[in-house]
Every structure is written in structure tokens, then in C-alpha cells.
Design a protein around this motif. Sequence first.
Motif, PDB file in Angstrom:
ATOM      1  N   MET A   1       0.805  -1.211   0.000  1.00 35.61           N
ATOM      2  CA  MET A   1       0.000   0.000   0.000  1.00 35.61           C
ATOM      3  C   MET A   1       0.841   1.266   0.000  1.00 35.61           C
ATOM      4  N   VAL A   2       1.981   1.268   0.707  1.00 33.09           N
ATOM      5  CA  VAL A   2       2.795   2.489   0.770  1.00 33.09           C
ATOM      6  C   VAL A   2       3.341   2.838  -0.608  1.00 33.09           C
ATOM      7  N   MET A   3       3.722   1.824  -1.381  1.00 33.33           N
ATOM      8  CA  MET A   3       4.248   2.086  -2.720  1.00 33.33           C
ATOM      9  C   MET A   3       3.132   2.404  -3.710  1.00 33.33           C
ATOM     10  N   MET A   4       1.996   1.775  -3.533  1.00 35.04           N
ATOM     11  CA  MET A   4       0.849   2.080  -4.400  1.00 35.04           C
ATOM     12  C   MET A   4       0.412   3.528  -4.187  1.00 35.04           C
ATOM     13  N   ALA A   5       0.331   3.948  -2.923  1.00 39.74           N
ATOM     14  CA  ALA A   5      -0.063   5.324  -2.620  1.00 39.74           C
ATOM     15  C   ALA A   5       0.961   6.315  -3.148  1.00 39.74           C
ATOM     16  N   SER A   6       2.235   6.047  -2.920  1.00 38.57           N
ATOM     17  CA  SER A   6       3.294   6.956  -3.377  1.00 38.57           C
ATOM     18  C   SER A   6       3.283   7.085  -4.895  1.00 38.57           C
ATOM     19  N   GLY A   7       3.156   5.953  -5.577  1.00 35.94           N
ATOM     20  CA  GLY A   7       3.172   5.962  -7.036  1.00 35.94           C
ATOM     21  C   GLY A   7       2.047   6.787  -7.625  1.00 35.94           C
ATOM     22  N   ARG A   8       0.877   6.781  -6.983  1.00 33.33           N
ATOM     23  CA  ARG A   8      -0.264   7.504  -7.529  1.00 33.33           C
ATOM     24  C   ARG A   8      -0.080   9.018  -7.452  1.00 33.33           C
ATOM     25  N   PHE A   9       0.676   9.486  -6.478  1.00 36.30           N
ATOM     26  CA  PHE A   9       0.903  10.924  -6.390  1.00 36.30           C
ATOM     27  C   PHE A   9       1.941  11.403  -7.403  1.00 36.30           C
ATOM     28  N   PHE A  10       2.702  10.471  -7.986  1.00 34.54           N
ATOM     29  CA  PHE A  10       3.681  10.835  -9.009  1.00 34.54           C
ATOM     30  C   PHE A  10       3.235  10.428 -10.412  1.00 34.54           C
ATOM     31  N   ALA A  11       2.067   9.774 -10.510  1.00 36.87           N
ATOM     32  CA  ALA A  11       1.630   9.206 -11.786  1.00 36.87           C
ATOM     33  C   ALA A  11       1.461  10.262 -12.870  1.00 36.87           C
ATOM     34  N   ASP A  12       0.850  11.395 -12.534  1.00 38.49           N
ATOM     35  CA  ASP A  12       0.608  12.426 -13.546  1.00 38.49           C
ATOM     36  C   ASP A  12       1.915  12.985 -14.106  1.00 38.49           C
ATOM     37  N   ALA A  13       2.864  13.292 -13.217  1.00 42.76           N
ATOM     38  CA  ALA A  13       4.145  13.852 -13.657  1.00 42.76           C
ATOM     39  C   ALA A  13       4.928  12.840 -14.493  1.00 42.76           C
ATOM     40  N   ALA A  14       4.906  11.574 -14.074  1.00 42.59           N
ATOM     41  CA  ALA A  14       5.630  10.531 -14.814  1.00 42.59           C
ATOM     42  C   ALA A  14       5.027  10.326 -16.201  1.00 42.59           C
ATOM     43  N   THR A  15       3.707  10.400 -16.279  1.00 42.52           N
ATOM     44  CA  THR A  15       3.040  10.218 -17.578  1.00 42.52           C
ATOM     45  C   THR A  15       3.382  11.352 -18.534  1.00 42.52           C
ATOM     46  N   ARG A  16       3.414  12.580 -17.988  1.00 39.53           N
ATOM     47  CA  ARG A  16       3.782  13.718 -18.839  1.00 39.53           C
ATOM     48  C   ARG A  16       5.216  13.593 -19.358  1.00 39.53           C
TER      49      ARG A  16
END
Length: 394
Positions: free
Chosen positions: A259-274
Motif C-alpha cells: 500500500m505504501v508504494m501504491m499510494a506513493s506511485g499515484r501521487f507521481f503518476a501524472d508527472a511521470a506520464t507527462r
Amino acid sequence: MYKEFSLSEKKRIRSGVFAFYFAQGICFASWASRIPDIKNYMNMDDASWGNILLMLPIGQILGMALSGFLISKLGSRKVLLIALPCYSLCLIAIGLSPSPLLLVTSLILFGFFGNFCNISVNTQGIIVENIYNKSIMSSFHGGWSVAGFVGSLFGLLLVNLGLEPYQHFILILFIVVIFMVINYKYLQPDMKPREVKISVDSPVEKKKNKPENFLFFLGITAFCGMASEGAMFDWSSIYFEKIVKAPENIAPLGFAAFMVMMASGRFFADAATRKWGRLRIVQISGILISFGLFLAVIFPHIIVTTIAFMIIGLGVSSIIPVIYSLAGQKTKIPTGMALTIVSSIGFIGFLLGPPIIGYISHASNLRYSYALIGIFGICIFVLSSKLKIFKEKN
């Protein structure tokens, strides 16, 4: 149309809706964190427990038949304010269930009200996106994931303090009520379907309202991602207990790591996708899911499996927000209809994956079940590579 809000008002509305995502997430994570205790109390083997887990999707399916209709009639705000307390009360009923029959009933109701919460809170998320006029859905899903991490740690703490599941779930109800009292006034009214009354009978409009084929393939990709997610939610603690042979008091550690990595990844998902593009992000996500699951299967040790579950969490984190964003931006049918198609197919994986794991585990071994789920990561890589929609520019 929505009225104009100041920046401070927008932020408060966003944080208010975020709180409802968090409240729903902590309910589900609390259930997931106490699964080993409830399973042991019921004294069930993996196949029997797989049957029990099927009750959640049954409840969800029953909810699907009514939720869209009631939300369209009453609005997502009213439905959410009714459904979320009921969802929390069903959690307490699960903890108090003295027999499999009552547990089955409680889980069906838990799934039923969970579907109402899911659709109404995501409708609120879309409303806030319209207010902001930009994509912020990943951050809301990140809130749900943060709640999952907090809920798993809270569950770990209460397991070690010796609290029974029903006592744990009563505390969760109090937390949910506090969140609702503070934030309910920031929920927004639904957008009225105004201008949709264009000549629906014309051939052009009929074609325009027909779902594109790529939505169904996006749904299948989401299915693979959510099946992996569901496997971690419902079986990660049991995997730690049965396969890793971790002491009972640290069995929720695997779920917390995920869960800690899933939560962390979601807050960076938009920037990584761009930065890297949707195709690359989804491909990497599929590889991470497969690698993490195969690592946990081959090396079932506490440290290695904890790291493996963190890798899986990172892989799962970006898939659903990216797919939902893609479906909403590229479709020619109404966004809500597109998201319904994709999320419905995807959610089947989230709900049916865990029971299937139980059947395979009973027939062979839980490690083989996790190895099978690892193949879904490969499917994500292949599907995303073949779909032209992933290669199109934003």
C-alpha cells in the motif's frame, strides 16, 4: 455549469472530496487487514474462503443494478452521505459475524454499499475536475491508497494490541463519521444533463453515442491491473502467514508494504506520464507487477517478499488512473459512459481475482496462484503495446 470559485474555495472543495476517498479507502483496508483473523476464526480452508470472498462481487453486482439509477435521481452527494455510513456499519457486522452465513450476508451488504460509495465518490471526483478544469483524478485515487496504507498500519497496531476485528471496525466507524461531519458541506451538486437533447435519432448521433472498441480493450487492460490489485488486498497477509511463514503479529506487513508504494506511485503518476508518455508508463507497470509477483513466488522470505510487494504496489499504482484518463480524453461518447464501460470490466478483475486465487490455492498452492496473477502483468505489457490509443499524443 458550475459557479466560479476562488482558489481557496477550490482547494477546500478538493480536500473535502479527498477526505471521502480516504474514508472509503480506510474502510476497505481495515477489512483487508483483518482477513487472516476472520478466516482463522471461521476455520476455513482456501477454497471455502474463496467462496466467502465471492460475496463481495455479488454485493457489488447487486449494487450496480441500482446505484446508477439512484445517483441520477438523487445526486451523488446525497447517495454518498447515505452509503458511506452504511458501508462502515457493514464492516462492524462483518467483525461481529459468528457464523459463515452471517458473514456471507454482511459481505454482500458490504459490497453492495461499497459500489454506491465507489460510483458516487468518483462522480464527485469528476465534478471537482470540472471545477479545476484539469485532470486531478490520480490524486484522489492516491487518497484512497493512502487510506489503505494508514488502514493497514492501524490494523497491524490493533492486531498487536489484541483488539478483536469488531472493536477495530467500531473505531473505523467513528473516524468515518468525524470525516463526514467535517467535510460533507464541500460535496458538490451533480451537473445537470442539459444539452444532451440533440437529435439522438439521427444516424450521426447514434454513431457518436456508440462506444469505441478501444474502450473494451482498455477495460481488459484494467481487468489485469485490478486483478493484481485485488490479489494483494485479499491475499497478501495470508501469503505472508502461510507461504512466508511470518509470525501472525506481522502478517499485515506485506499489505502495508504494497500500500505504501501504491499510494506513493499515484501521487507521481501524472508527472511521470507527462514525462514518459502513457504507453511507457503502462508497459513499465506491467513489468513491475510480473517481476514483483514472480520474485515473491521464487523467494518467499520476509525481506525479499516485502520488497517484492513494494514493487507490485508501484506497478499497480499508475495503471488505473492512466487508463481512466485515456478513456475520458479519447472517447467521443460521454465521459461518464466511457468510464463506466472501462471501470466495470476492470472491477470484475478486482472482485473475481481473489476468489479464483482461493480455488487455485486449494487445488495446489498459494504460490501457484500468485504465479498465475504474475502473468497478468505480461498481458498488460502486450495489450498496451498493441493498442494504438496508447501511442497517440496527449
